[in-house]
Write a protein that holds these residues in place. Structure first.
Motif, PDB file in Angstrom:
ATOM      1  N   HIS A   1       0.676  -1.090  -0.045  1.00  0.00           N
ATOM      2  CA  HIS A   1       0.144  -0.017  -0.117  1.00  0.00           C
ATOM      3  C   HIS A   1       0.643   1.313  -0.029  1.00  0.00           C
ATOM      4  O   HIS A   1       0.230   2.515  -0.462  1.00  0.00           O
ATOM      5  N   PRO A   2       2.096   1.414   0.500  1.00  0.00           N
ATOM      6  CA  PRO A   2       2.806   2.360   0.286  1.00  0.00           C
ATOM      7  C   PRO A   2       3.038   2.783  -1.126  1.00  0.00           C
ATOM      8  O   PRO A   2       3.115   4.096  -1.457  1.00  0.00           O
ATOM      9  N   ALA A   3       2.864   1.797  -2.124  1.00  0.00           N
ATOM     10  CA  ALA A   3       3.015   2.240  -3.524  1.00  0.00           C
ATOM     11  C   ALA A   3       1.586   3.252  -3.827  1.00  0.00           C
ATOM     12  O   ALA A   3       1.951   4.158  -4.626  1.00  0.00           O
ATOM     13  N   LEU A   4       0.712   3.115  -3.102  1.00  0.00           N
ATOM     14  CA  LEU A   4      -0.507   3.975  -3.489  1.00  0.00           C
ATOM     15  C   LEU A   4      -0.080   5.551  -3.130  1.00  0.00           C
ATOM     16  O   LEU A   4      -0.198   6.499  -3.544  1.00  0.00           O
ATOM     17  N   LYS A   5       0.389   5.454  -1.934  1.00  0.00           N
ATOM     18  CA  LYS A   5       0.881   6.710  -1.381  1.00  0.00           C
ATOM     19  C   LYS A   5       1.859   7.495  -2.398  1.00  0.00           C
ATOM     20  O   LYS A   5       1.699   8.749  -2.456  1.00  0.00           O
ATOM     21  N   LEU A   6       2.794   6.889  -2.780  1.00  0.00           N
ATOM     22  CA  LEU A   6       3.629   7.405  -3.753  1.00  0.00           C
ATOM     23  C   LEU A   6       2.991   7.898  -4.958  1.00  0.00           C
ATOM     24  O   LEU A   6       3.596   8.945  -5.565  1.00  0.00           O
TER      25      LEU A   6
ATOM     26  N   THR B   1       3.552   3.930  14.071  1.00  0.00           N
ATOM     27  CA  THR B   1       4.229   2.445  13.939  1.00  0.00           C
ATOM     28  C   THR B   1       5.176   2.596  12.798  1.00  0.00           C
ATOM     29  O   THR B   1       6.317   1.967  12.963  1.00  0.00           O
ATOM     30  N   GLN B   2       4.900   3.361  11.783  1.00  0.00           N
ATOM     31  CA  GLN B   2       5.863   3.446  10.623  1.00  0.00           C
ATOM     32  C   GLN B   2       7.173   4.008  10.900  1.00  0.00           C
ATOM     33  O   GLN B   2       8.361   3.565  10.925  1.00  0.00           O
ATOM     34  N   GLN B   3       6.869   5.274  11.918  1.00  0.00           N
ATOM     35  CA  GLN B   3       8.193   5.795  12.442  1.00  0.00           C
ATOM     36  C   GLN B   3       8.947   5.082  13.025  1.00  0.00           C
ATOM     37  O   GLN B   3      10.447   5.180  13.215  1.00  0.00           O
ATOM     38  N   ALA B   4       8.438   4.076  13.936  1.00  0.00           N
ATOM     39  CA  ALA B   4       9.309   3.142  14.814  1.00  0.00           C
ATOM     40  C   ALA B   4       9.988   1.923  13.930  1.00  0.00           C
ATOM     41  O   ALA B   4      10.618   1.277  14.681  1.00  0.00           O
TER      42      ALA B   4
ATOM     43  N   LEU C   1       3.107  13.647   0.695  1.00  0.00           N
ATOM     44  CA  LEU C   1       3.262  12.497   1.768  1.00  0.00           C
ATOM     45  C   LEU C   1       3.163  13.142   3.135  1.00  0.00           C
ATOM     46  O   LEU C   1       3.358  14.522   3.094  1.00  0.00           O
ATOM     47  N   GLY C   2       3.265  12.518   4.018  1.00  0.00           N
ATOM     48  CA  GLY C   2       3.299  13.113   5.326  1.00  0.00           C
ATOM     49  C   GLY C   2       2.372  12.635   6.420  1.00  0.00           C
ATOM     50  O   GLY C   2       2.000  13.048   7.301  1.00  0.00           O
ATOM     51  N   THR C   3       1.818  11.373   6.178  1.00  0.00           N
ATOM     52  CA  THR C   3       1.005  10.615   6.777  1.00  0.00           C
ATOM     53  C   THR C   3       1.590   9.793   7.506  1.00  0.00           C
ATOM     54  O   THR C   3       1.207   8.548   7.710  1.00  0.00           O
ATOM     55  N   VAL C   4       2.820   9.605   7.819  1.00  0.00           N
ATOM     56  CA  VAL C   4       3.802   8.529   8.573  1.00  0.00           C
ATOM     57  C   VAL C   4       3.217   8.245   9.960  1.00  0.00           C
ATOM     58  O   VAL C   4       2.870   9.082  10.767  1.00  0.00           O
ATOM     59  N   THR C   5       2.533   7.127  10.105  1.00  0.00           N
ATOM     60  CA  THR C   5       2.171   6.804  11.444  1.00  0.00           C
ATOM     61  C   THR C   5       3.069   6.442  12.510  1.00  0.00           C
ATOM     62  O   THR C   5       4.032   6.373  12.214  1.00  0.00           O
TER      63      THR C   5
END
Lengths: 234, 86
Positions: free
Chosen positions: B3-8, B23-26, B17-21
């Motif tokens: 699903h990151p592909a969709l964001k990209l 969990t993703q940050q960690a 972009l800028g919706t890093v959760t």
């Protein structure tokens, strides 16, 4: 400053982590290792010198797990489309914490060395019906259930991690968090959108035909097909 | 799973972009060198108790002698190109 590859790896691993911990696991973390220029391996416990994903306890708390799970993926940065394309993936279900006794595993490989389906499921066990079949392969003594490669939809339509998690829940193999259905639905929706977009890019004439059937006017298709033909010839 | 592909894709179309959760940050992402990959390949082979040629032969046949062999192939097929080219 993260590279784009690292950023996408973080997002992908984070999404896998959320999906697992919001449905059938507790406290799992999916990690990633990247290698320049474009490779990324994801899984539990992945480090630069350990690219074997560890098995995950399927349990919601401190209860001892009786079933175990493994998810691993190798992706490559697609330079043209600028996203992570899955090169290889593996989803396994096991009855032991070492991941040596498999119940089933879903595998996908873009360039397998053998003739079997790129996306397939293999199920451990025995089958009396299969035992009675004679193999037509001279290099094979007999069929064994666990060695059959059941096709599962190919690159674009293969089962997802969400599908396997759902199977474990509805078959009563895994306990689930109360809102697992909405979590699965949300993740699945995103996956399907990505796969459908990719399928449309791969077969634009079929997409155009479907849209035309729905009363839409599609422009630019001949130019797009010519461009794709030129690119594939190069 | 991608699903990151969709964001990209959205980013490519001008949506930031800028919706890093959290969990993703960690998520821990480490960069591997070719030497690291070589170590990882050998460790996977050692776990399987097989040589690279033996694992490749099993992959060619589509029949692995153990789960460790199957996982060793996953590692080898993931990184062998990079290691061999180095």
């Amino acid at each position: 400053m993260l590279t784009r590859l690292e950023r996408l790896a973080k997002e992908f691993a984070g999404d896998l982590t959320d999906l697992l911990n919001q449905t059938i696991t507790h406290g799992v973390r999916i990690a990633a290792a990247t290698a320049r220029p474009k490779l990324c391996v994801l899984g539990r416990g992945i480090t630069p010198q350990n690219l074997k994903s560890q098995v995950i306890d399927v349990t919601l708390g401190r209860k001892t797990a009786s079933v175990f799970f493994m998810v691993a993926a190798t992706t490559e940065m697609d330079r043209v489309e600028d996203f992570l394309a899955v090169k290889q993936s593996r989803i396994g279900v096991y009855s032991d914490s070492e991941g040596r006794v498999a119940l089933c595993h879903y595998d996908f490989e873009t360039k397998p060395l053998n003739v079997y389906p790129k996306a397939h499921v293999q199920v451990s066990g025995t089958s009396p019906a299969l035992d009675q079949l004679r193999t037509k392969r001279p290099d094979m003594e007999a069929h064994k259930l666990g060695e059959l490669h059941f096709p599962v939809g190919g690159r674009r339509f293969r089962p997802t991690l969400e599908d396997v998690i759902e199977m474990l829940i509805v078959e009563g193999i895994a306990d689930a968090r109360p809102d697992w259905e909405s979590v699965i639905a949300e993740h699945r929706k995103r996956w399907r959108e990505i796969q459908l977009r990719a399928a449309v890019r791969r077969w634009p004439e079929w997409a155009a035909a479907a849209l035309t059937d729905l009363g839409c006017q599609v422009e630019g298709l001949p130019q797009l097909l010519a461009k794709q033909r030129a690119e594939s010839a190069n | 799973m991608s699903h990151p592909a969709l964001k990209l894709h959205l980013a490519a179309q001008g949506e930031e972009l800028g919706t890093v959760t959290p969990t993703q940050q960690a998520v821990v992402v480490e960069e591997a060198t070719v030497d690291d990959l070589r170590v990882a390949m050998q460790a996977a082979l050692d776990d399987a108790g097989l040589t690279r040629a033996e694992v490749e032969a099993e992959a060619r046949a589509g029949r692995f002698s153990s789960e460790d062999a199957r996982r060793a192939w996953f590692v080898i097929s993931s990184v062998a190109d990079l290691v061999d080219q180095a």
